[in-house]
Design a protein around this motif. Structure first.
Motif, PDB file in Angstrom:
ATOM      1  N   ASN A  70       0.840  -1.193   0.000  1.00 46.33           N
ATOM      2  CA  ASN A  70       0.000   0.000   0.000  1.00 46.33           C
ATOM      3  C   ASN A  70       0.883   1.253   0.000  1.00 46.33           C
ATOM      4  OD1 ASN A  70      -2.467   1.432   0.168  1.00 46.33           O
ATOM      5  ND2 ASN A  70      -2.328   1.517   2.404  1.00 46.33           N
ATOM      6  N   TYR A  91      -5.111  -3.193 -17.288  1.00 43.26           N
ATOM      7  CA  TYR A  91      -4.930  -4.645 -17.223  1.00 43.26           C
ATOM      8  C   TYR A  91      -3.544  -5.003 -16.660  1.00 43.26           C
ATOM      9  CZ  TYR A  91      -4.938  -9.582 -18.083  1.00 43.26           C
ATOM     10  OH  TYR A  91      -4.869 -10.939 -17.880  1.00 43.26           O
ATOM     11  N   GLN A  95      -2.460  -7.063 -13.220  1.00 41.82           N
ATOM     12  CA  GLN A  95      -1.558  -8.214 -13.171  1.00 41.82           C
ATOM     13  C   GLN A  95      -0.413  -7.961 -12.180  1.00 41.82           C
ATOM     14  OE1 GLN A  95      -2.734 -11.115 -14.810  1.00 41.82           O
ATOM     15  NE2 GLN A  95      -4.312  -9.552 -14.769  1.00 41.82           N
ATOM     16  N   PHE A  98      -1.806  -8.389  -8.785  1.00 36.70           N
ATOM     17  CA  PHE A  98      -2.042  -9.811  -8.519  1.00 36.70           C
ATOM     18  C   PHE A  98      -0.754 -10.475  -8.027  1.00 36.70           C
ATOM     19  CE2 PHE A  98      -1.761 -14.238  -9.786  1.00 36.70           C
ATOM     20  CZ  PHE A  98      -2.926 -14.759  -9.243  1.00 36.70           C
TER      21      PHE A  98
ATOM     22  N   ASN B  49      -7.753 -18.923 -13.807  1.00 33.05           N
ATOM     23  CA  ASN B  49      -7.104 -18.644 -12.522  1.00 33.05           C
ATOM     24  C   ASN B  49      -6.281 -19.852 -12.079  1.00 33.05           C
ATOM     25  OD1 ASN B  49      -6.311 -17.700 -10.041  1.00 33.05           O
ATOM     26  ND2 ASN B  49      -8.374 -17.378  -9.225  1.00 33.05           N
ATOM     27  N   HIS B  52      -4.723 -19.618  -8.136  1.00 34.25           N
ATOM     28  CA  HIS B  52      -5.562 -19.835  -6.944  1.00 34.25           C
ATOM     29  C   HIS B  52      -6.757 -20.761  -7.218  1.00 34.25           C
ATOM     30  CE1 HIS B  52      -3.160 -16.882  -4.943  1.00 34.25           C
ATOM     31  NE2 HIS B  52      -3.549 -15.889  -5.712  1.00 34.25           N
ATOM     32  N   PRO B  64      -8.173 -12.650 -18.107  1.00 38.45           N
ATOM     33  CA  PRO B  64      -8.677 -12.800 -16.733  1.00 38.45           C
ATOM     34  C   PRO B  64      -8.055 -11.821 -15.746  1.00 38.45           C
ATOM     35  CG  PRO B  64      -6.972 -14.427 -17.161  1.00 38.45           C
ATOM     36  CD  PRO B  64      -7.089 -13.607 -18.426  1.00 38.45           C
ATOM     37  N   ILE B  65      -8.895 -11.382 -14.800  1.00 39.66           N
ATOM     38  CA  ILE B  65      -8.410 -10.629 -13.644  1.00 39.66           C
ATOM     39  C   ILE B  65      -8.921 -11.376 -12.405  1.00 39.66           C
ATOM     40  CG2 ILE B  65      -8.367  -8.398 -12.450  1.00 39.66           C
ATOM     41  CD1 ILE B  65      -9.652  -8.319 -15.932  1.00 39.66           C
ATOM     42  N   CYS B  66      -8.014 -11.635 -11.455  1.00 43.39           N
ATOM     43  CA  CYS B  66      -8.349 -12.457 -10.288  1.00 43.39           C
ATOM     44  C   CYS B  66      -8.177 -11.656  -8.995  1.00 43.39           C
ATOM     45  CB  CYS B  66      -7.435 -13.678 -10.227  1.00 43.39           C
ATOM     46  SG  CYS B  66      -7.526 -14.697 -11.714  1.00 43.39           S
ATOM     47  N   GLU B  67      -8.755 -12.183  -7.931  1.00 38.90           N
ATOM     48  CA  GLU B  67      -8.720 -11.599  -6.583  1.00 38.90           C
ATOM     49  C   GLU B  67      -9.664 -10.397  -6.520  1.00 38.90           C
ATOM     50  OE1 GLU B  67      -7.349 -14.242  -5.165  1.00 38.90           O
ATOM     51  OE2 GLU B  67      -5.935 -13.135  -3.910  1.00 38.90           O
ATOM     52  N   ASN B  70      -8.651  -6.679  -6.243  1.00 42.29           N
ATOM     53  CA  ASN B  70      -7.894  -6.361  -7.449  1.00 42.29           C
ATOM     54  C   ASN B  70      -8.854  -6.147  -8.624  1.00 42.29           C
ATOM     55  OD1 ASN B  70      -5.508  -6.038  -8.997  1.00 42.29           O
ATOM     56  ND2 ASN B  70      -5.537  -8.202  -9.587  1.00 42.29           N
ATOM     57  N   GLN B  73     -10.572  -2.760  -8.246  1.00 43.38           N
ATOM     58  CA  GLN B  73      -9.685  -1.677  -8.679  1.00 43.38           C
ATOM     59  C   GLN B  73      -9.566  -1.648 -10.205  1.00 43.38           C
ATOM     60  OE1 GLN B  73      -6.103  -0.758  -6.043  1.00 43.38           O
ATOM     61  NE2 GLN B  73      -6.693  -2.745  -5.243  1.00 43.38           N
ATOM     62  N   TYR B  74      -9.493  -2.841 -10.805  1.00 46.07           N
ATOM     63  CA  TYR B  74      -9.425  -2.904 -12.266  1.00 46.07           C
ATOM     64  C   TYR B  74     -10.661  -2.270 -12.896  1.00 46.07           C
ATOM     65  CZ  TYR B  74      -9.638  -4.671 -17.004  1.00 46.07           C
ATOM     66  OH  TYR B  74      -9.751  -4.747 -18.369  1.00 46.07           O
ATOM     67  N   GLU B  77     -10.549   1.388 -12.761  1.00 43.74           N
ATOM     68  CA  GLU B  77      -9.568   2.017 -13.651  1.00 43.74           C
ATOM     69  C   GLU B  77      -9.905   1.813 -15.133  1.00 43.74           C
ATOM     70  OE1 GLU B  77      -5.871   0.349 -12.219  1.00 43.74           O
ATOM     71  OE2 GLU B  77      -5.780   1.777 -10.551  1.00 43.74           O
ATOM     72  N   ARG B  93      -6.728   7.420  -1.157  1.00 43.72           N
ATOM     73  CA  ARG B  93      -6.652   6.110  -1.824  1.00 43.72           C
ATOM     74  C   ARG B  93      -5.925   5.101  -0.933  1.00 43.72           C
ATOM     75  NH1 ARG B  93      -7.445   6.297  -7.458  1.00 43.72           N
ATOM     76  NH2 ARG B  93      -5.943   4.681  -8.005  1.00 43.72           N
ATOM     77  N   ARG B  97      -7.425   1.617   0.522  1.00 49.04           N
ATOM     78  CA  ARG B  97      -6.779   0.309   0.286  1.00 49.04           C
ATOM     79  C   ARG B  97      -6.413  -0.359   1.612  1.00 49.04           C
ATOM     80  NH1 ARG B  97      -3.425   2.825  -4.123  1.00 49.04           N
ATOM     81  NH2 ARG B  97      -4.555   2.368  -6.038  1.00 49.04           N
ATOM     82  N   PHE B  98      -5.997   0.444   2.585  1.00 50.95           N
ATOM     83  CA  PHE B  98      -5.654  -0.106   3.898  1.00 50.95           C
ATOM     84  C   PHE B  98      -6.867  -0.819   4.495  1.00 50.95           C
ATOM     85  CE2 PHE B  98      -5.717   0.132   8.506  1.00 50.95           C
ATOM     86  CZ  PHE B  98      -4.499  -0.431   8.839  1.00 50.95           C
ATOM     87  N   TRP B  99      -8.021  -0.165   4.463  1.00 52.07           N
ATOM     88  CA  TRP B  99      -9.199  -0.776   5.085  1.00 52.07           C
ATOM     89  C   TRP B  99      -9.730  -1.942   4.257  1.00 52.07           C
ATOM     90  CZ3 TRP B  99      -9.743  -0.517   9.962  1.00 52.07           C
ATOM     91  CH2 TRP B  99      -9.253   0.594  10.659  1.00 52.07           C
ATOM     92  N   ASP B 101      -7.854  -3.997   2.681  1.00 50.04           N
ATOM     93  CA  ASP B 101      -6.928  -5.059   3.072  1.00 50.04           C
ATOM     94  C   ASP B 101      -7.265  -5.573   4.479  1.00 50.04           C
ATOM     95  OD1 ASP B 101      -4.276  -6.444   2.585  1.00 50.04           O
ATOM     96  OD2 ASP B 101      -3.774  -5.342   4.411  1.00 50.04           O
TER      97      ASP B 101
END
Lengths: 220, 220
Positions: A70, A91, A95, A98, B49, B52, B64-67, B70, B73-74, B77, B93, B97-99, B101
């Motif tokens: 962070n 994208y 990644q 990730f 994936n 995981h 693919p975008i995983c998690e 994440n 956020q993708y 954006e 920001r 992100r801290f919270w 997480d």
């Protein structure tokens, strides 16, 4: 002169602290670094990170940012002028995040359990660590850095752990270079960068720290 | 019509999948949702994936975008035109992100252990869950949403777990509203948003799922 507006609360053997140092160095930001005694945490640390009470904490204009990746993202966004760590493409950013997250979830535990463990459990953790590093090596492929030609976010996330490789290899009786030659070549490439080399302690310092830690915690 | 370029691999009781649905709804993106059988994962999930092998996975233009955070956020954006989920200020920001997480590291485990546990362990987990929710309630303070006046990233990260509160309360014999009235008022406020209400299953559906899960795993 250190910029008094930027303070890092750190503990030098921490790979998480090293990440922040590399990011600050990449951006050319001067800062004051305060070493914490994790067995007697400062009131500043407890005030700045009341939730986790852990280093690293970056204090910028008296406001704290916690959690190393962070912090790295914050540094990238707050000092936009130089050396983007995350790519601009959404994208590619996803990644990079990730793999940063993958490193967070897997590398620290595997590294620590190999150097601090013993017997059958240690053998299992060696396998897990190598599996994890090989996966990262696959992701690196034949690129110079994880993001391509430029040193970036995933490199910052991972390279600090390579300062622990000598300790892992010595206590774990294994050769990471034999198992993951491409990853070790990448680590050497990163170490040619002044921003990385100046942010990582010498592997023998880490080894001496680990030895002392094992004595203190009866892990011999 | 669903946009065939956007596919979500999901499992409906998953709070992580719900996050992605809310984010897509906030941005007004139509998509195809494919339910996965987690005991017989599809070849598409394993291909998209491989690390995981878990849902949710967002597939956008075949990539693919995983998690879940994440992915959120993708989405923020990649579809910048509407409803920013993360604030633009770097410090804000970093706090969001801290919270996010913090929620990832604490809420899922505490929720699951309360509804699936029993005896003394369950009592301990109830305390941990309430402590965690009170901490989030403190962070919320008297704001309408975690980021202030606008629904955003931390709300997206947390609100799906509130669809599990009825299950937690029933199996755990506690009232989250008695313990955390401000947080429950926030959850009700979020549920007034169509983007949230349409993305969360009914609490009784979740309860029925949990009941069946406990039967199947001998956790009665």
């Amino acid at each position: 002169m250190a910029d008094s507006n930027v303070v890092l609360l750190d503990f030098w053997p921490s790979s998480y602290g090293m990440r922040v140092k590399i990011a600050l160095a990449e951006k050319g930001i001067s800062y004051e670094c305060k070493q914490e005694d994790l067995e007697a945490k400062s009131s500043l640390l407890l005030e700045m990170n009341p939730v986790h009470k852990m280093i690293p904490v970056l204090i910028h204009n008296a406001k704290p940012i916690c959690e190393s990746l962070n912090i790295v993202q914050y540094i990238d966004e707050a000092w936009k002028h130089k050396s983007s760590l995350l790519p601009s493409d959404p994208y590619k950013r996803s990644q990079a995040r990730f793999w940063g997250d993958y490193i967070d979830k897997n590398v620290y535990n595997a590294v620590k359990r190999v150097w601090s463990g013993k017997g059958k459990e240690q053998e299992e953790w060696k396998k897990e660590l190598i599996e994890c590093l090989k996966r990262l090596e696959d992701e690196l492929g034949d690129k110079a850095y994880f993001g391509g030609e430029e040193f970036g976010y995933v490199d910052v996330a991972l390279v600090p752990f390579t300062s622990w490789f000598y300790t892992v290899e010595t206590f774990g009786k294994l050769s990471i270079e034999d198992e993951c030659p491409t990853l070790v070549a990448w680590a050497k490439r990163c170490m040619q960068k002044e921003t990385v080399a100046s942010s990582l302690p010498h592997p023998e310092q880490i080894y001496a720290f680990a030895l002392q830690y094992k004595h203190r915690h009866g892990l011999q």
